[in-house]
Design a protein around this motif. Sequence first.
Motif, mmCIF file in Angstrom:
data_model
loop_
_atom_site.group_PDB
_atom_site.id
_atom_site.type_symbol
_atom_site.label_atom_id
_atom_site.label_comp_id
_atom_site.label_asym_id
_atom_site.label_seq_id
_atom_site.Cartn_x
_atom_site.Cartn_y
_atom_site.Cartn_z
ATOM 1 N N ILE A 93 -10.148 -0.539 -8.138
ATOM 2 C CA ILE A 93 -8.411 0.070 -8.296
ATOM 3 C C ILE A 93 -7.139 -0.854 -7.993
ATOM 4 O O ILE A 93 -6.322 -1.226 -7.679
ATOM 5 C CB ILE A 93 -7.889 1.795 -7.435
ATOM 6 N N ARG A 94 -6.337 -0.798 -10.007
ATOM 7 C CA ARG A 94 -5.788 -1.892 -10.098
ATOM 8 C C ARG A 94 -4.433 -1.132 -11.039
ATOM 9 O O ARG A 94 -4.931 0.471 -11.734
ATOM 10 C CB ARG A 94 -5.782 -2.445 -10.644
ATOM 11 N N ALA B 188 -13.470 0.172 -1.675
ATOM 12 C CA ALA B 188 -12.523 0.100 -2.828
ATOM 13 C C ALA B 188 -11.656 -1.201 -2.958
ATOM 14 O O ALA B 188 -11.482 -2.029 -2.323
ATOM 15 C CB ALA B 188 -11.798 0.639 -2.653
ATOM 16 N N VAL B 189 -11.850 -1.956 -4.656
ATOM 17 C CA VAL B 189 -11.060 -3.087 -4.550
ATOM 18 C C VAL B 189 -10.023 -2.773 -4.880
ATOM 19 O O VAL B 189 -9.690 -2.127 -5.908
ATOM 20 C CB VAL B 189 -12.008 -4.127 -5.425
ATOM 21 N N CYS B 190 -8.853 -2.844 -4.573
ATOM 22 C CA CYS B 190 -7.319 -1.838 -4.649
ATOM 23 C C CYS B 190 -6.413 -3.656 -5.367
ATOM 24 O O CYS B 190 -6.640 -4.156 -3.931
ATOM 25 C CB CYS B 190 -7.357 -1.471 -3.669
ATOM 26 N N SER B 191 -6.068 -3.288 -5.250
ATOM 27 C CA SER B 191 -4.770 -4.036 -6.201
ATOM 28 C C SER B 191 -3.390 -3.787 -4.745
ATOM 29 O O SER B 191 -3.307 -2.351 -3.985
ATOM 30 C CB SER B 191 -3.598 -3.860 -7.612
ATOM 31 N N LEU B 192 -2.639 -4.431 -4.239
ATOM 32 C CA LEU B 192 -1.895 -4.526 -2.498
ATOM 33 C C LEU B 192 -0.527 -3.629 -3.265
ATOM 34 O O LEU B 192 0.055 -2.983 -3.116
ATOM 35 C CB LEU B 192 -1.677 -5.569 -2.546
ATOM 36 N N LEU B 193 -0.687 -3.621 -4.577
ATOM 37 C CA LEU B 193 0.535 -3.479 -5.456
ATOM 38 C C LEU B 193 1.483 -2.149 -5.776
ATOM 39 O O LEU B 193 1.953 -1.814 -5.519
ATOM 40 C CB LEU B 193 1.843 -4.877 -6.867
ATOM 41 N N THR B 194 0.254 -1.790 -6.353
ATOM 42 C CA THR B 194 -0.262 -0.456 -7.349
ATOM 43 C C THR B 194 -1.578 0.478 -6.833
ATOM 44 O O THR B 194 -1.577 1.808 -7.424
ATOM 45 C CB THR B 194 -1.893 -0.798 -8.949
ATOM 46 N N ALA B 195 -1.805 -0.188 -5.323
ATOM 47 C CA ALA B 195 -3.123 0.980 -5.135
ATOM 48 C C ALA B 195 -2.640 1.338 -3.799
ATOM 49 O O ALA B 195 -3.158 2.069 -2.943
ATOM 50 C CB ALA B 195 -4.019 0.511 -4.524
ATOM 51 N N GLY B 196 -1.532 1.144 -3.124
ATOM 52 C CA GLY B 196 -0.918 0.807 -2.042
ATOM 53 C C GLY B 196 -0.143 2.159 -1.306
ATOM 54 O O GLY B 196 0.531 2.865 -0.043
ATOM 55 N N VAL B 197 -0.139 3.285 -3.099
ATOM 56 C CA VAL B 197 0.822 4.989 -2.305
ATOM 57 C C VAL B 197 0.020 5.018 -2.935
ATOM 58 O O VAL B 197 -0.801 5.146 -4.188
ATOM 59 C CB VAL B 197 1.994 4.501 -3.386
ATOM 60 N N GLY B 198 0.041 6.628 -2.789
ATOM 61 C CA GLY B 198 -0.357 7.421 -3.809
ATOM 62 C C GLY B 198 -1.820 7.482 -3.928
ATOM 63 O O GLY B 198 -2.772 8.172 -4.507
ATOM 64 N N LEU B 199 -2.615 7.481 -2.506
ATOM 65 C CA LEU B 199 -3.890 7.458 -3.389
ATOM 66 C C LEU B 199 -4.527 7.963 -1.177
ATOM 67 O O LEU B 199 -3.852 7.976 -0.348
ATOM 68 C CB LEU B 199 -4.700 6.076 -2.646
ATOM 69 N N ASN B 200 -6.025 8.616 -1.131
ATOM 70 C CA ASN B 200 -6.145 9.005 0.003
ATOM 71 C C ASN B 200 -7.717 8.217 -0.180
ATOM 72 O O ASN B 200 -8.427 9.345 -0.753
ATOM 73 C CB ASN B 200 -6.601 10.788 0.079
ATOM 74 N N LEU B 201 -8.107 7.379 0.677
ATOM 75 C CA LEU B 201 -9.467 6.499 1.318
ATOM 76 C C LEU B 201 -10.091 7.349 2.554
ATOM 77 O O LEU B 201 -10.189 5.913 3.098
ATOM 78 C CB LEU B 201 -8.524 5.585 0.643
#
Length: 704
Positions: free
Chosen positions: A574-575, A599-612
Motif C-alpha cells: 500500500i503505497r 500489509a506493507v505500508c508507506s508511513l507518509l501515504t498510508a498513515g491516514v484513511g485506512l481501516n486495517l
Amino acid sequence: MARRGQRQSGATRPAPQRRRPARDADGLLPVLARAVREVESAVERSDVRPSVRTKFQVVALLVREERSRVNADHTSSDAYRAEQLRRLDGIATILAKSAARETTLLGLLAEDAVISEAAASLKREMLIAAGQEPPREEPVSRPTTPADTTVRRVVPQTVVQRQLANPFLAPDFSSAPARPPRPGRLAGWELITPLLRSFEHAAASASKALPEPTTLRTAEGLELMPHQARLIASAAAGHRTFLLADEPGLGKTAQALLAARAVGAYPLLVVVPNVVKTNWAREAGLWTPKRNATVIHGDGETVDGFADIVIVNYEVLDRHVGWLGDLGFRGMVVDEAHFIKNKKSQRSRNVLQLSERIRTRAGRPLLMALTGTPLINDIEDFTAIWEFLGWIDETGPRAELMESLEETDLTPADPGFSAAARARVIDMGIVRRRKVDVAADIPARRIADLPVELDGAIGRSIRDAERELADRLVARYETALATRTSGSTVDGIDHDLVRRVAGWERSDRDSAKTGENVFSLVRRIGRAKAGLAADYAAQLAHSVGKVVFFARHIEVLDAAEELFTERGIRFSSIRGDQSRTTRQKNIDAFVNDPDVSIAVCSLLTAGVGLNLQVASNVVLAELSWTNAEQTQAIDRVHRIGQAEPVTAWRIIAAQTIDTKIADLIDAKAGLAATALDGSDDEVAASADFQLEALVALLTNALSE
C-alpha cells in the motif's frame, strides 16, 4: 600450463593421482549454477554437511568476484553485461533462499568469515572447471583440520578467567537423577505420535493451571500483569519446565527473567534470534537489575564471563557451544523456540546438546521455551521443544511424563487416551494465553520498543557518520564560543548557544557536501534496520497472523517485500504511487484474504484513511519525525471495532541517534497530552524533531 601443474603438485595428493575437473565451455556461470542447485537441494533435504557449507561459501565468493568483473568490463556490450548480471542475480537469489531456510549459513557470508583450506581448494577447482586460471596464491586464513572446515569454536578470554577462578566447578547433585521409567501398561507402545495427534483436533485452550500470585509487584516496585505473576508463582512453587506460548505482546521476556530470579536459576543461558538479543539485555536490566547480563557478539571479545545472564543468538551459537556447555548453567531459555523445529538443523542440535548438558549437571534446572506460535498448528514441529524441555527423548516419554501417562490407566487403543494424554502433557508446563483472554489486564494500545544492534560494516559506518556529525556540531559550537563578542560567559554548557548551533546545522543546505546531515543519517539507519524489522514482522506473522508493516522510505519498503517474497509470505503493498483502484484492491486483499499475512505500508501515504483493524500488531520499521504521524499509523489498526489490544513494535537502532528520536517522540506525546488536559505549554514551539535531535546529539558530545 606449467604453472597449473606446479599448483596441483602442492595439493594434498600428488598431481598424477588427482583427476582434473573437466572444463566448462560456457565459462563460470554454468559451474556456479550447478553448484548452487546442489546446495539448494541439500538444504531442502536438511542435509547440510560441511562439504555443502563449503560449497555455499565458495559460490557466494565467486558470485561477488564475477559481479565485480562484469561491472568493470567495458569491452563487452551493455546487453551482454545485463544478461550476465541477471544470471548472477538468479544464483544470488537461490543462495539467499537457502540461507533463509538454514540460517547457520549466514555466518559464511560475513566479511570476516574464515576461508578454510577446503574452501580455497574448491574455489580453485571450480575456476579450473570453468576454464579460468586461478590466482597464483589463494589466501588461507589459518590451517584447519577436516573437522574444523566450517565451524570455528572459540573461548572468550573472560570465560577462561572464570574457568580458572572456578577450576573445580562441580555438578549440582541436590536433586536425584531421573529414574528410568518403570514398565507398565504402556511398555512397548509407540507414544510420541499419539501424544502429538492428541493436540490436533482439541478445541480447549492448551494451558496449564497456574496458582494465584501473592503479589503483582517486583522487589523494585515494578507492576506485573496478573497472567505474568501466575507463571512466576508456578516456578516459585517448584515447577521447572515451561513451554510458554503466550501471544506476542504479553510479556514473555519478563516472565522468563522473573521466573529465573524466583528460583535462583543462575547463571542463566538465553538463546534468541539476532533481532531481539539487545532487547533481552535491556529487559534484564529492567526486571532483574541486580543480575549482570552480557550479550555474545561474534567471537565474544566483549562478553563478560562472570555474568549471571548470558545472551547468545542462534547465528553464532555454533562457535560458542563448547564453553557454554561447561559453564555450569542452572537455567536455559530458548526464545522463538519454533526456530529449533527442524531437529536435523545445526542450531537445533546445538540447543538440544546444551539442554542435555545442563540437565545432567544441574539436576532440576529451569528450562523455558518461548514461542507465540499456536500449538494447534504443525504440532510435529514441537517434538524438538519437548525434547529440549526433557519431556521426551528420541524413543519416547522420559520418566516424569511416562509416570504421569501410566497414572491414566489408559493405552492409545482406549477411546479416552487422547484427551487424557493431552491433559498430562499440558500439565508438564504448556502455558498459552491470548490477548483477548487477558484484555482486561493490558492496555488497549501500547508501544513496545525493540532495540536492535547494527552489526558489521554497515553498523560501524553509521556510528562513524554519527560521530562525524557530532564532531562538526562541536566544532561549530567551539568556534561560536571563541568568536562571541557579547563578553557573557556561562558555566558549563551554554544551552542557548547549543540550540542556535543546532539550528544553523538544521538549516545549512551545504552541510551534506562535507558529510552526513541529520536527514541522510536517519535514512541510512532506516535502510540498515530494514532486514531486521522485516524479519521480526515475518516472525509475528507466523505467530499471530496479520501484521501491518510501516516504513518511511521506498528502499526500506522494497527490502521488506523482497524478504517476504523469499520466505514465501504473501503481502499487500500500500503505497502513494498506486492508482486508487490498485490501492483498494491491495487493501481488500489484506483485509479479506486469510493467506495475505502482511500489509506493507508507506508511513507518509498510508498513515491516514485506512481501516486495517483485522490486525492487532503493527511494526514501525522507521521512526516518525512527529508523534502525530506515529499515532496516525497505529490508529489504522487501533480503531472502533477492534476486538483485541493493539501492540505497535517500534524497531530502534541501539547506540544511534534513533534512540534520541524515540525519546523525543515519547516526550512530545506526553507534552501533547498535558496540553490537552489544560496546560499552557506551547507544544508547537518545540515540535521541530530534527532540531531537538541535533540539540541532544551536541549536548551529549559536549558532556563526554
